[in-house]
Design a protein around this motif. Structure first.
Motif, PDB file in Angstrom:
ATOM      1  N   ILE A 186     -15.867   8.387  -9.281  1.00 47.44           N
ATOM      2  CA  ILE A 186     -15.342   9.489 -10.116  1.00 47.44           C
ATOM      3  C   ILE A 186     -13.910   9.131 -10.510  1.00 47.44           C
ATOM      4  O   ILE A 186     -13.128   8.649  -9.688  1.00 47.44           O
ATOM      5  CB  ILE A 186     -15.374  10.817  -9.313  1.00 47.44           C
ATOM      6  N   ARG A 187     -13.597   9.349 -11.792  1.00 48.96           N
ATOM      7  CA  ARG A 187     -12.240   9.052 -12.256  1.00 48.96           C
ATOM      8  C   ARG A 187     -11.304  10.221 -11.957  1.00 48.96           C
ATOM      9  O   ARG A 187     -11.552  11.338 -12.416  1.00 48.96           O
ATOM     10  CB  ARG A 187     -12.269   8.772 -13.763  1.00 48.96           C
ATOM     11  N   PRO A 188     -10.245  10.008 -11.169  1.00 47.29           N
ATOM     12  CA  PRO A 188      -9.296  11.090 -10.908  1.00 47.29           C
ATOM     13  C   PRO A 188      -8.302  11.226 -12.055  1.00 47.29           C
ATOM     14  O   PRO A 188      -7.884  10.228 -12.640  1.00 47.29           O
ATOM     15  CB  PRO A 188      -8.588  10.634  -9.632  1.00 47.29           C
ATOM     16  N   VAL A 189      -7.956  12.449 -12.398  1.00 49.41           N
ATOM     17  CA  VAL A 189      -6.882  12.720 -13.362  1.00 49.41           C
ATOM     18  C   VAL A 189      -5.878  13.589 -12.621  1.00 49.41           C
ATOM     19  O   VAL A 189      -6.234  14.641 -12.090  1.00 49.41           O
ATOM     20  CB  VAL A 189      -7.420  13.455 -14.613  1.00 49.41           C
ATOM     21  N   VAL A 190      -4.641  13.114 -12.529  1.00 49.93           N
ATOM     22  CA  VAL A 190      -3.623  13.774 -11.711  1.00 49.93           C
ATOM     23  C   VAL A 190      -2.667  14.553 -12.620  1.00 49.93           C
ATOM     24  O   VAL A 190      -2.110  13.995 -13.564  1.00 49.93           O
ATOM     25  CB  VAL A 190      -2.827  12.732 -10.882  1.00 49.93           C
ATOM     26  N   THR A 191      -2.516  15.857 -12.315  1.00 49.72           N
ATOM     27  CA  THR A 191      -1.622  16.685 -13.125  1.00 49.72           C
ATOM     28  C   THR A 191      -1.252  17.922 -12.315  1.00 49.72           C
ATOM     29  O   THR A 191      -1.638  18.058 -11.160  1.00 49.72           O
ATOM     30  CB  THR A 191      -2.312  17.084 -14.457  1.00 49.72           C
ATOM     31  N   ASN A 192      -0.483  18.835 -12.932  1.00 44.41           N
ATOM     32  CA  ASN A 192      -0.155  20.091 -12.256  1.00 44.41           C
ATOM     33  C   ASN A 192      -1.333  21.048 -12.463  1.00 44.41           C
ATOM     34  O   ASN A 192      -1.614  21.448 -13.583  1.00 44.41           O
ATOM     35  CB  ASN A 192       1.129  20.676 -12.843  1.00 44.41           C
ATOM     36  N   THR A 193      -2.004  21.415 -11.382  1.00 41.73           N
ATOM     37  CA  THR A 193      -3.182  22.301 -11.522  1.00 41.73           C
ATOM     38  C   THR A 193      -2.884  23.710 -10.999  1.00 41.73           C
ATOM     39  O   THR A 193      -3.782  24.538 -10.895  1.00 41.73           O
ATOM     40  CB  THR A 193      -4.392  21.745 -10.733  1.00 41.73           C
ATOM     41  N   ILE A 194      -1.603  23.982 -10.689  1.00 41.67           N
ATOM     42  CA  ILE A 194      -1.253  25.323 -10.180  1.00 41.67           C
ATOM     43  C   ILE A 194      -0.911  26.208 -11.381  1.00 41.67           C
ATOM     44  O   ILE A 194       0.202  26.121 -11.933  1.00 41.67           O
ATOM     45  CB  ILE A 194      -0.025  25.274  -9.233  1.00 41.67           C
ATOM     46  N   MET A 195      -1.848  27.038 -11.793  1.00 48.43           N
ATOM     47  CA  MET A 195      -1.686  27.790 -13.047  1.00 48.43           C
ATOM     48  C   MET A 195      -0.786  29.010 -12.837  1.00 48.43           C
ATOM     49  O   MET A 195      -1.194  30.163 -12.925  1.00 48.43           O
ATOM     50  CB  MET A 195      -3.054  28.211 -13.592  1.00 48.43           C
ATOM     51  N   SER A 196       0.472  28.744 -12.539  1.00 47.30           N
ATOM     52  CA  SER A 196       1.424  29.824 -12.185  1.00 47.30           C
ATOM     53  C   SER A 196       2.083  30.414 -13.421  1.00 47.30           C
ATOM     54  O   SER A 196       2.677  31.490 -13.344  1.00 47.30           O
ATOM     55  CB  SER A 196       2.500  29.268 -11.252  1.00 47.30           C
ATOM     56  N   GLU A 197       1.972  29.728 -14.548  1.00 47.54           N
ATOM     57  CA  GLU A 197       2.493  30.297 -15.795  1.00 47.54           C
ATOM     58  C   GLU A 197       1.733  29.714 -16.987  1.00 47.54           C
ATOM     59  O   GLU A 197       1.163  28.612 -16.877  1.00 47.54           O
ATOM     60  CB  GLU A 197       3.991  30.026 -15.929  1.00 47.54           C
ATOM     61  N   PRO A 198       1.724  30.431 -18.101  1.00 51.78           N
ATOM     62  CA  PRO A 198       0.894  30.036 -19.258  1.00 51.78           C
ATOM     63  C   PRO A 198       1.092  28.590 -19.723  1.00 51.78           C
ATOM     64  O   PRO A 198       0.130  27.921 -20.074  1.00 51.78           O
ATOM     65  CB  PRO A 198       1.311  31.028 -20.342  1.00 51.78           C
ATOM     66  N   THR A 199       2.331  28.094 -19.671  1.00 48.26           N
ATOM     67  CA  THR A 199       2.536  26.712 -20.170  1.00 48.26           C
ATOM     68  C   THR A 199       1.774  25.715 -19.306  1.00 48.26           C
ATOM     69  O   THR A 199       1.201  24.747 -19.809  1.00 48.26           O
ATOM     70  CB  THR A 199       4.042  26.347 -20.146  1.00 48.26           C
ATOM     71  N   ILE A 200       1.720  25.981 -17.998  1.00 50.13           N
ATOM     72  CA  ILE A 200       0.983  25.076 -17.086  1.00 50.13           C
ATOM     73  C   ILE A 200      -0.519  25.228 -17.315  1.00 50.13           C
ATOM     74  O   ILE A 200      -1.256  24.247 -17.392  1.00 50.13           O
ATOM     75  CB  ILE A 200       1.354  25.370 -15.624  1.00 50.13           C
ATOM     76  N   THR A 201      -0.948  26.489 -17.484  1.00 48.91           N
ATOM     77  CA  THR A 201      -2.375  26.747 -17.733  1.00 48.91           C
ATOM     78  C   THR A 201      -2.834  26.055 -19.009  1.00 48.91           C
ATOM     79  O   THR A 201      -3.885  25.398 -19.030  1.00 48.91           O
ATOM     80  CB  THR A 201      -2.604  28.259 -17.837  1.00 48.91           C
ATOM     81  N   ASP A 202      -2.014  26.161 -20.052  1.00 53.76           N
ATOM     82  CA  ASP A 202      -2.408  25.548 -21.335  1.00 53.76           C
ATOM     83  C   ASP A 202      -2.409  24.029 -21.246  1.00 53.76           C
ATOM     84  O   ASP A 202      -3.285  23.354 -21.783  1.00 53.76           O
ATOM     85  CB  ASP A 202      -1.476  26.025 -22.447  1.00 53.76           C
TER      86      ASP A 202
END
Ligand code: FO1
Length: 314
Positions: free
Chosen positions: A288-304
């Motif tokens: 499985i290919r991992p994609v590393v990013t911020n996954t903590i959807m604490s504010e809309p900019t992170i969620t988007d």
């Protein structure tokens, strides 16, 4: 800006985590392109009403009407009806707000008139002017049951709410799954999707009951190279709910590698949080290919940003 694919998008959903990601997805692409396929294993009949917690959490959250402190139910709620039920000694461990009751009254009446759960859901979604399509994975009866040491087998809501999921689970079963059929539109949404996202919901009791409907797991596995799953486990823990404990109690690893192993035959990509970057080799070892990013959807900019990353990841 990452280039986003064209075409329809399918999202396998549980409750809170999926609802948050959907609010991002419907901001970064035209909502009409999105079909959310939601778990119904949490559903329950209470006070003669059919309650669909994951369908309602998705609806209320994407409509911007969900109670932010609870993550479920409606904002600005009152609990007068529940107080009356409690006065008479009725079931009051599962709190139904006065506004929320309107949804259950409408859904129950439509089902009694012969409408399917999918039809009733479409009418409720239209009532909130939501642009995306929300489908129950099945219109048939499917209920998640968990086995506990002290009570034996209980319903999901008895585990999650009455016991506050504070009891060890030795087995999970999806009652009715073997006789269920995918709701109209579900298999087409999976077959036609450019990207299929598995939302950061509980793999054991939210995503698995979706996959348990005959035909769904095979349909997803057939599209494995276009599937992007988001880990609900960050740093070995669930951001909300019992996903970490359930994985451990069922003999699996409560980590992003454990999630990769759980989804091994159905996803080509697993999106993990920055704190888990060191697990990337362990995920790759599973094919499985991992994609590393911020996954903590604490504010809309992170969620988007997470929504964009998911769509661009396949
Ligand atoms: N969760 C609780 O912890 N306590 C409740 O009283 C409760 C009531 C409730 C009513 C309607 C609804 O749509 C959801 C509700 N939830 C409650 C959350 C629910 O148990 C969860 O949303 C899912 O079933 C798990 O994702």
């Amino acid at each position: 800006m990452t280039d986003l694919p064209d075409g329809p998008i399918a999202v396998l959903c549980g409750g809170v985590g999926a609802a948050k990601l959907l609010t991002g997805l419907q901001r970064v692409v035209a909502p009409e392109r999105i079909t959310a396929i939601a778990n119904v294993g949490d559903d329950l009949e209470l006070h003669g009403l059919h309650v669909s917690p994951d369908l309602d959490t998705i609806t209320y959250t994407t409509a911007g009407a969900v109670s932010r402190e609870r993550g479920w139910g409606l904002d600005g709620e009152s609990w007068q009806a529940m107080e009356m039920v409690g006065r008479y000694g009725g079931v009051d461990w599962f709190s139904l707000g006065d506004r929320d009751l309107g949804t259950h009254l409408y859904r129950t009446h439509r089902l009694a008139e012969g409408a399917s759960l999918g039809e009733a859901t479409a009418e409720i979604v239209a009532g909130w002017d939501l642009g995306f399509h929300l489908l129950p994975v099945t219109d048939d009866r499917l209920r998640t049951m968990v086995t506990t040491a002290d009570e034996g087998e209980i319903t999901f809501q008895e585990y999650f709410v009455r016991r506050q999921h504070d009891v060890a689970v030795s087995a999970v079963r999806f009652d009715g799954a073997e006789d269920a059929t995918p709701a109209p539109g579900v298999l087409d949404a999976i077959a036609d999707a450019t990207v299929i996202v598995i939302a950061p919901s509980n793999p054991v009791v939210s995503i698995d009951p979706v996959l348990a409907v005959p035909g769904v797991r095979d349909a997803i596995a057939a599209r494995r190279n276009d599937v992007v799953a988001v880990s609900p486990i960050v740093g070995g823990e669930a951001l909300k709910g019992p996903a970490d404990r359930l994985l451990t109690e069922l003999g699996r690893e409560s980590s992003v590698v454990g999630v990769a192993d759980w989804y091994r035959d159905i996803t080509g990509v697993l999106v993990i949080d920055n704190v888990d970057a060191h697990h990337a080799p362990g995920i790759e070892a599973l094919g499985i290919r991992p994609v590393v990013t911020n996954t903590i959807m604490s504010e809309p900019t992170i969620t988007d940003a997470l929504a964009r990353t998911c769509l661009a990841a396949r």
